[in-house]
Scaffold this active site. Sequence first.
Site, short mmCIF file in Angstrom:
data_model
loop_
_atom_site.label_atom_id
_atom_site.label_comp_id
_atom_site.label_asym_id
_atom_site.label_seq_id
_atom_site.Cartn_x
_atom_site.Cartn_y
_atom_site.Cartn_z
N THR A 150 0.84 -1.29 -0.07
CA THR A 150 -0.07 -0.16 0.05
C THR A 150 0.91 1.28 0.02
O THR A 150 2.12 1.18 0.48
CB THR A 150 -1.00 0.06 1.20
OG1 THR A 150 -1.40 1.36 1.40
CG2 THR A 150 -0.10 -0.33 2.78
N ASP A 151 0.22 2.29 -0.45
CA ASP A 151 1.04 3.78 -0.58
C ASP A 151 1.10 3.86 1.00
O ASP A 151 2.21 5.01 1.41
CB ASP A 151 0.13 4.74 -1.11
CG ASP A 151 -1.19 5.04 -0.53
OD1 ASP A 151 -1.66 4.33 0.18
OD2 ASP A 151 -1.70 6.02 -1.19
N GLU A 152 0.35 3.63 1.90
CA GLU A 152 0.64 4.00 3.31
C GLU A 152 2.11 3.74 4.04
O GLU A 152 2.47 4.15 4.70
CB GLU A 152 -0.56 3.42 4.16
CG GLU A 152 -1.89 3.82 3.72
CD GLU A 152 -3.00 3.71 4.79
OE1 GLU A 152 -2.56 3.50 5.83
OE2 GLU A 152 -4.19 3.79 4.56
N LYS A 159 1.87 -3.54 7.30
CA LYS A 159 2.18 -3.81 6.00
C LYS A 159 3.69 -3.46 5.50
O LYS A 159 3.97 -4.30 4.91
CB LYS A 159 1.44 -2.71 5.26
CG LYS A 159 -0.19 -3.07 5.16
CD LYS A 159 -0.66 -4.50 4.62
CE LYS A 159 -0.13 -4.49 3.02
NZ LYS A 159 -1.02 -6.00 2.61
N TYR A 167 -1.81 -0.26 10.89
CA TYR A 167 -1.94 -0.86 9.77
C TYR A 167 -0.68 -0.65 8.75
O TYR A 167 -0.27 -1.77 8.56
CB TYR A 167 -3.43 -0.34 9.19
CG TYR A 167 -3.44 -0.74 7.55
CD1 TYR A 167 -3.47 -2.13 7.17
CD2 TYR A 167 -3.34 0.12 6.62
CE1 TYR A 167 -3.52 -2.45 5.92
CE2 TYR A 167 -3.11 0.16 5.36
CZ TYR A 167 -3.48 -1.27 4.88
OH TYR A 167 -3.46 -1.69 3.50
P1 NAD Z 1 -10.28 -6.77 2.28
O1 NAD Z 1 -10.11 -6.65 3.62
O2 NAD Z 1 -11.35 -6.56 1.26
O3 NAD Z 1 -10.01 -8.40 1.95
C1 NAD Z 1 -9.01 -9.04 2.81
C2 NAD Z 1 -9.27 -10.49 2.69
O4 NAD Z 1 -7.94 -11.06 3.00
C3 NAD Z 1 -10.35 -11.17 3.24
O5 NAD Z 1 -11.01 -11.78 2.16
C4 NAD Z 1 -10.10 -11.89 4.29
O6 NAD Z 1 -10.89 -12.88 4.96
C5 NAD Z 1 -8.70 -12.36 4.01
N1 NAD Z 1 -7.62 -12.37 4.98
C6 NAD Z 1 -7.38 -11.75 6.10
N2 NAD Z 1 -6.58 -12.42 6.95
C7 NAD Z 1 -6.34 -13.63 6.51
C8 NAD Z 1 -5.43 -14.65 6.68
N3 NAD Z 1 -4.62 -14.71 7.93
N4 NAD Z 1 -5.42 -15.76 6.12
C9 NAD Z 1 -5.99 -15.71 4.79
N5 NAD Z 1 -7.01 -14.74 4.45
C10 NAD Z 1 -6.98 -13.85 5.11
O7 NAD Z 1 -9.14 -6.01 1.69
P2 NAD Z 1 -8.67 -5.32 0.18
O8 NAD Z 1 -9.09 -3.84 0.31
O9 NAD Z 1 -9.38 -6.11 -0.88
O10 NAD Z 1 -7.23 -5.41 0.13
C11 NAD Z 1 -6.31 -6.46 -0.50
C12 NAD Z 1 -4.79 -6.23 -0.26
O11 NAD Z 1 -4.77 -5.00 -0.95
C13 NAD Z 1 -4.43 -6.25 1.02
O12 NAD Z 1 -3.03 -6.63 1.39
C14 NAD Z 1 -4.46 -4.60 1.35
O13 NAD Z 1 -3.33 -4.21 2.35
C15 NAD Z 1 -3.96 -3.81 -0.04
N6 NAD Z 1 -4.57 -2.85 -0.53
C16 NAD Z 1 -5.68 -2.34 -0.44
C17 NAD Z 1 -6.22 -0.98 -0.64
C18 NAD Z 1 -7.48 -0.43 -0.79
O14 NAD Z 1 -7.77 0.63 -1.19
N7 NAD Z 1 -8.48 -1.52 -0.38
C19 NAD Z 1 -5.07 -0.17 -1.31
C20 NAD Z 1 -3.56 -0.47 -1.33
C21 NAD Z 1 -3.39 -1.85 -0.70
O1 DAU Z 2 -4.01 4.21 1.18
C1 DAU Z 2 -4.43 2.88 0.59
C2 DAU Z 2 -5.19 2.33 1.84
O2 DAU Z 2 -6.54 2.79 1.53
C3 DAU Z 2 -5.09 0.88 2.08
O3 DAU Z 2 -4.04 0.15 2.16
C4 DAU Z 2 -6.21 0.31 2.85
O4 DAU Z 2 -6.39 -0.82 3.18
C5 DAU Z 2 -7.28 1.04 2.83
O5 DAU Z 2 -8.44 0.67 3.86
C6 DAU Z 2 -7.43 2.55 2.64
O6 DAU Z 2 -7.23 3.25 3.80
P1 DAU Z 2 -7.86 4.62 4.18
O7 DAU Z 2 -7.65 4.76 5.73
O8 DAU Z 2 -7.29 5.62 3.43
O9 DAU Z 2 -9.38 4.18 3.89
P2 DAU Z 2 -10.62 4.62 4.53
O10 DAU Z 2 -11.70 4.16 3.33
O11 DAU Z 2 -11.05 4.11 5.86
O12 DAU Z 2 -10.44 6.12 4.61
C7 DAU Z 2 -10.61 6.98 3.33
C8 DAU Z 2 -10.41 8.52 3.98
O13 DAU Z 2 -11.88 8.92 4.53
C9 DAU Z 2 -9.66 8.62 5.18
O14 DAU Z 2 -9.28 10.07 5.10
C10 DAU Z 2 -10.25 8.67 6.36
C11 DAU Z 2 -11.74 9.20 6.07
N1 DAU Z 2 -12.96 8.47 6.44
C12 DAU Z 2 -13.18 7.23 6.65
C13 DAU Z 2 -14.06 6.68 7.07
C14 DAU Z 2 -14.23 5.04 7.53
C15 DAU Z 2 -13.87 9.40 6.69
O15 DAU Z 2 -13.96 10.74 6.74
N2 DAU Z 2 -15.11 8.80 7.31
C16 DAU Z 2 -15.25 7.51 7.55
O16 DAU Z 2 -16.27 7.09 8.17
#
Ligand code: NAD
Ligand code: DAU
Length: 340
Positions: free
Chosen positions: A123-125, A152, A148
């Site tokens: 992730t970019d985080e 990562k 988190y």
């Molecule tokens: P998500 O939370 O929707 O899904 C995560 C999945 O992983 C779920 O199906 C869960 O059951 C499974 N899981 C969790 N722990 C596990 C374990 N111990 N063993 C096997 N399976 C397990 O996540 P997402 O948003 O689809 O993100 C997927 C990946 O991309 C993650 O690694 C996350 O860090 C990364 N990522 C997500 C975003 C985003 O914006 N969603 C951005 C950048 C990176």
């Molecule tokens: O940047 C990549 C990341 O983006 C991934 O690695 C993470 O898995 C994914 O969850 C996401 O993290 P964020 O914290 O950016 O996503 P979230 O959707 O929780 O929040 C997006 C923005 O919105 C953040 O600035 C917080 C704000 N927010 C979030 C929630 C849940 C709100 O203002 N209200 C809310 O209720």
Amino acid sequence: MKRVLITGGAGFIGSNFIRHLLARYDYEVVNFDKLTYAGNPDNVNDLQSDRRYRFVKGDICDPAAVNVALDGCDAVVNFAAETHVDRSLIDAGAFIQTDVHGVFALLEAARQHGVERFLHISTDEVYGPRFPANPAREDDPLTPANPYAASKAGGEMQCQAFFRTYGLPIIVTRSRNNIGPRQHPEKAVALFITNALEDLPLPVYGEGLQVRDRLYVDDNCEAIDLVLHRGQPGEAYNIGADNERPNIEVAQAVLDLLDKPRDLIRFIEDRTNHDARYSLDTSKIRALGWEPQHDFETAMARTVAWYRDNPWWWQKIRSGEFSVYYQQQYAGRLARSHGP
Ligand code: NAD
Ligand code: DAU
């Protein structure tokens, strides 16, 4: 490549990526997922009829289960993770377990199996907040700021060590915020949309000025596909869409697309140590020939349309365990909130 192990394939990005792979290639796909609260069988149930697809319930922290699932696989794409920043602020234990220890267990199993490719989804985080905007390049140091992001980054460190020590062919992607179908409604965009569809308040943290990029999930899947096939082992690739907006504009866009009043927006107490902005230099992935196909408006319109057309999917989630989490997370803050 003949058989690919996808971990976390019942989650948001993983389930979209499995659909992408099955549509484009004749690979066999093993979906290995623990089915945590975020893993949703509804995301993949319809794939069971495809003879190339197999689901295995298991934990990436469990070496024996991973070993069995890896049998015959040439490549691994690791999506499995605990992913929600707000949950990591309440209890980071599960994040350390899966995102650090789980990555190690998976790497160890992949090494023993001698896989051709190990693509780790990060992730970019991991770069930490970049405010004012200061695009991170792939070789910049990792300075994560929340639990988190730190977990990562820990997983990535293991990847680097396995590449350097054992020559395991590891590639990493670091993407920005994905949006699109099947994202759990705990995440901001999915939460704003589903609340708006139920005429409930949209809880915006602080004054909504924090900035995030909104990358449409299909664009990320294309980038992951490209890196899986043409990326350089030992390298990381940033993935971003240049669709940056402050959260307040995202909430407004949701309401406008659904023709709902803007006074549904509520400003609530901010996230602890809220990262104001991330920022990526994406020239490396673009040099491989990738560019996003969805601008902010298209990505938001498609995402909103999917949730509007699939209430069966999100209503089930929102009426379950999530309703308890929602009360704990938002009830008090909404009671103390203010409007636009
Ligand atoms: P998500 O939370 O929707 O899904 C995560 C999945 O992983 C779920 O199906 C869960 O059951 C499974 N899981 C969790 N722990 C596990 C374990 N111990 N063993 C096997 N399976 C397990 O996540 P997402 O948003 O689809 O993100 C997927 C990946 O991309 C993650 O690694 C996350 O860090 C990364 N990522 C997500 C975003 C985003 O914006 N969603 C951005 C950048 C990176
Ligand atoms: O940047 C990549 C990341 O983006 C991934 O690695 C993470 O898995 C994914 O969850 C996401 O993290 P964020 O914290 O950016 O996503 P979230 O959707 O929780 O929040 C997006 C923005 O919105 C953040 O600035 C917080 C704000 N927010 C979030 C929630 C849940 C709100 O203002 N209200 C809310 O209720």
